[in-house]
Design an enzyme around this catalytic site. Structure first.
Site, PDB file in Angstrom:
ATOM      1  N   HIS A  73       7.156  31.789  -4.705  1.00 36.83           N
ATOM      2  CA  HIS A  73       6.432  31.963  -5.870  1.00 36.83           C
ATOM      3  C   HIS A  73       7.625  31.035  -6.584  1.00 36.83           C
ATOM      4  O   HIS A  73       6.960  30.560  -7.737  1.00 36.83           O
ATOM      5  CB  HIS A  73       6.415  33.547  -5.929  1.00 36.83           C
ATOM      6  CG  HIS A  73       5.178  33.979  -6.001  1.00 36.83           C
ATOM      7  ND1 HIS A  73       4.120  34.367  -6.413  1.00 36.83           N
ATOM      8  CD2 HIS A  73       4.637  33.873  -4.803  1.00 36.83           C
ATOM      9  CE1 HIS A  73       3.387  35.094  -5.829  1.00 36.83           C
ATOM     10  NE2 HIS A  73       3.640  35.207  -4.783  1.00 36.83           N
ATOM     11  N   TRP A 196       1.282  27.436   8.049  1.00 37.73           N
ATOM     12  CA  TRP A 196       2.009  27.323   8.488  1.00 37.73           C
ATOM     13  C   TRP A 196       2.997  28.488   7.467  1.00 37.73           C
ATOM     14  O   TRP A 196       3.346  29.331   8.259  1.00 37.73           O
ATOM     15  CB  TRP A 196       3.055  26.232   9.315  1.00 37.73           C
ATOM     16  CG  TRP A 196       1.939  25.222  10.211  1.00 37.73           C
ATOM     17  CD1 TRP A 196       1.308  26.142  11.086  1.00 37.73           C
ATOM     18  CD2 TRP A 196       2.553  23.665  10.494  1.00 37.73           C
ATOM     19  NE1 TRP A 196       1.034  24.928  11.434  1.00 37.73           N
ATOM     20  CE2 TRP A 196       1.840  23.776  11.281  1.00 37.73           C
ATOM     21  CE3 TRP A 196       3.199  22.696   9.282  1.00 37.73           C
ATOM     22  CZ2 TRP A 196       1.880  22.494  11.702  1.00 37.73           C
ATOM     23  CZ3 TRP A 196       3.292  21.944  10.420  1.00 37.73           C
ATOM     24  CH2 TRP A 196       2.275  20.629  11.178  1.00 37.73           C
TER      25      TRP A 196
END
Length: 364
Positions: A73, A196
Site C-alpha cells: 500500500h 507473484w
C-alpha cells in the site's frame, strides 16, 4: 628452459589466485554482529526490537501479515503516467503512508492499516530510520517469520522526504481485473508479476471488508508460506463466512475462510490463470518469483545503486510446509480450473471432516 620455467610459475600462480576465493571484508557492529556494510548495523538493533515488541517473539501473526500488506500500500501508489502528464505521481516506497497517514488513510482501500501504521511509527522514530526503510524492512522480517517464508532482499537509505500519495492508485478488491492490470502496468508490473505479488495472500487475512469477522484468513494455513491460497481460491464458492456478502467479497469455499472478489477474478482470468496455476505446481518457483517482485516493488521511486544492501540482516525463514492439498471434505471436482493450456494438478485431500478455519488472533 628459463622461459619455460617462468611460464610454468606464472600459470601456477594464476591458477592458485583463481582458485582462492576473494576475501570479503565485513563490518563488525557494536553488538558483535557482522554485516557487509557498517551502515546496516542499526538494522540489527531494529530487528531485535521488532521481533520482540512488534512481532511478539518473531510470530507470523496479525502484525506480520499487516506489515507485509503495508509494503504494498505504501509503494504501489506510484504512477509514471501521472508524472508524464505533469502531475505528482507519488513517491513509491517512500513511507508516505506513515508520514501522511492523516491524508492517505482517508482512502477507503487503506482501511484497516491504521493499527499497523501506529504500531510501526514509534520504532522508526526510536531508531532514527526513515519510514520508507522501516516499512520495507518490517515486511521482509515479518514474511521471514512465517513457516517456509521467503528470503526478501532489503535495501536501506530512503529519506523521510515525502508527499501524500495521490488517491486512486492502490487497487481495490472491487476493481475489475482489467483495471487492476492497467494500474499495475502503469507502476511497471506485468500481469504475471501481479500474480507473484499475490503470493503474500497466503499469509493474509481480512479485517475491514467485513468488520464483523476480523482476522478471517484467505486460506486454511495463514502461518505458512505455502501454495494453499492458490488452491483454495479456485475452489467453488458455496458459503458466506459472515452474515452477508460485502462489497469486494464473493462466496467462500470453506467455513472460516474469506475470499476477495479481486482474487477470485484474477485466479480465473485468461490473462493470469495459467500463472496462478504455476504457483501450485512449483513452490520453489513461487517463492523465487515473490522475492524478486517484492524487491522490485520496494524500489519503486528509488535508484537501487543509491541505496545500501542490508539483506544480510533479514533472518532466514525456518519451518516446513506441506505440499498443496485439498482441504478436508473437498474433492478434485470442486476445483474451478481456469488455465486452458495446462491440466490442473491432481491433489490429495486432507483427512477428516470439514471444519471451520480459526481466525487469526488480532494483536497477536
Amino acid at each position: 628452459m628459463f622461459v619455460k620455467g617462468l611460464l610454468t610459475t606464472i600459470i601456477l600462480a594464476a591458477s592458485v589466485a583463481a582458485a582462492t576465493p576473494p576475501i570479503t571484508k565485513r563490518a563488525t557492529c557494536s553488538n558483535g554482529k557482522t554485516t557487509a556494510n557498517d551502515a546496516c548495523c542499526v538494522w540489527f538493533d531494529v530487528l531485535d526490537d521488532i521481533q520482540q515488541n512488534l512481532f511478539n517473539g518473531a510470530d507470523c501473526g496479525e502484525e506480520a501479515h499487516e506489515s507485509l500488506r503495508l509494503t504494498f500500500h505504501d509503494a504501489i501508489a506510484f504512477s509514471p503516467a501521472l508524472t508524464a502528464a505533469g502531475q505528482f505521481g507519488g513517491g513509491g516506497a517512500d513511507g508516505s503512508i506513515i508520514a501522511h497517514s492523516d491524508v492517505e488513510l482517508k482512502n477507503p482501500v487503506n482501511d484497516g492499516l491504521e493499527d499497523i501504521i501506529e504500531a510501526q511509527r514509534p520504532f522508526a522514530i526510536k531508531h532514527n530510520v526513515s519510514f520508507g526503510d522501516f516499512i520495507q524492512f518490517a515486511g521482509a522480517v515479518g514474511a521471514a517469520n512465517c513457516n517456509g517464508g521467503p528470503q526478501v532482499q532489503f535495501f536501506a537509505g530512503r529519506s523521510n522526504d515525502s508527499q501524500p500519495a495521490p488517491s486512486g492508485l492502490v487497487p481495490a478488491p472491487t476493481d475489475s481485473v482489467t483495471d487492476i492490470l492497467s494500474r499495475m502496468s502503469d507502476a511497471g508490473f506485468a500481469s504475471v508479476e501481479l500474480v507473484w505479488l499475490l503470493v503474500s495472500h497466503t499469509v493474509a487475512a481480512q479485517d475491514k471488508v467485513d468488520d464483523s469477522i476480523p482476522g478471517t484468513p484467505f486460506d486454511s494455513t495463514p502461518k505458512d508460506f505455502d501454495a494453499q491460497f492458490f488452491v483454495e481460491t479456485l475452489l467453488n464458492g458455496t458459503l458466506t463466512p459472515g452474515s452477508a456478502l460485502h462489497d469486494g467479497e464473493v462466496l467462500s469455499p470453506y467455513p472460516g475462510e474469506f475470499r476477495l472478489q479481486s482474487d477470485a477474478l484474477i485466479a480465473r482470468d485468461s490473462r493470469t490463470s495459467c500463472e496462478w496455476q504455476k504457483m501450485i505446481v512449483d513452490r520453489a518457483n513461487m517463492l523465487q518469483k515473490f522475492e524478486q517482485t517484492l524487491l522490485k516493488m520496494s524500489l519503486l521511486g528509488f535508484d537501487k545503486s543509491a541505496l545500501t544492501d542490508c539483506s544480510d540482516v533479514i533472518p532466514t525463514a525456518t519451518g516446513t510446509v506441506a505440499d498443496p492439498f485439498l482441504p478436508a471434505g473437498k474433492v478434485q471436482a470442486d476445483i474451478e480450473a481456469a488455465c486452458a493450456s495446462t491440466p490442473f494438478p491432481s491433489l490429495s485431500a486432507a483427512p477428516g471432516p470439514e471444519t471451520s478455519i480459526p481466525a487469526v488472533p488480532l494483536n497477536s
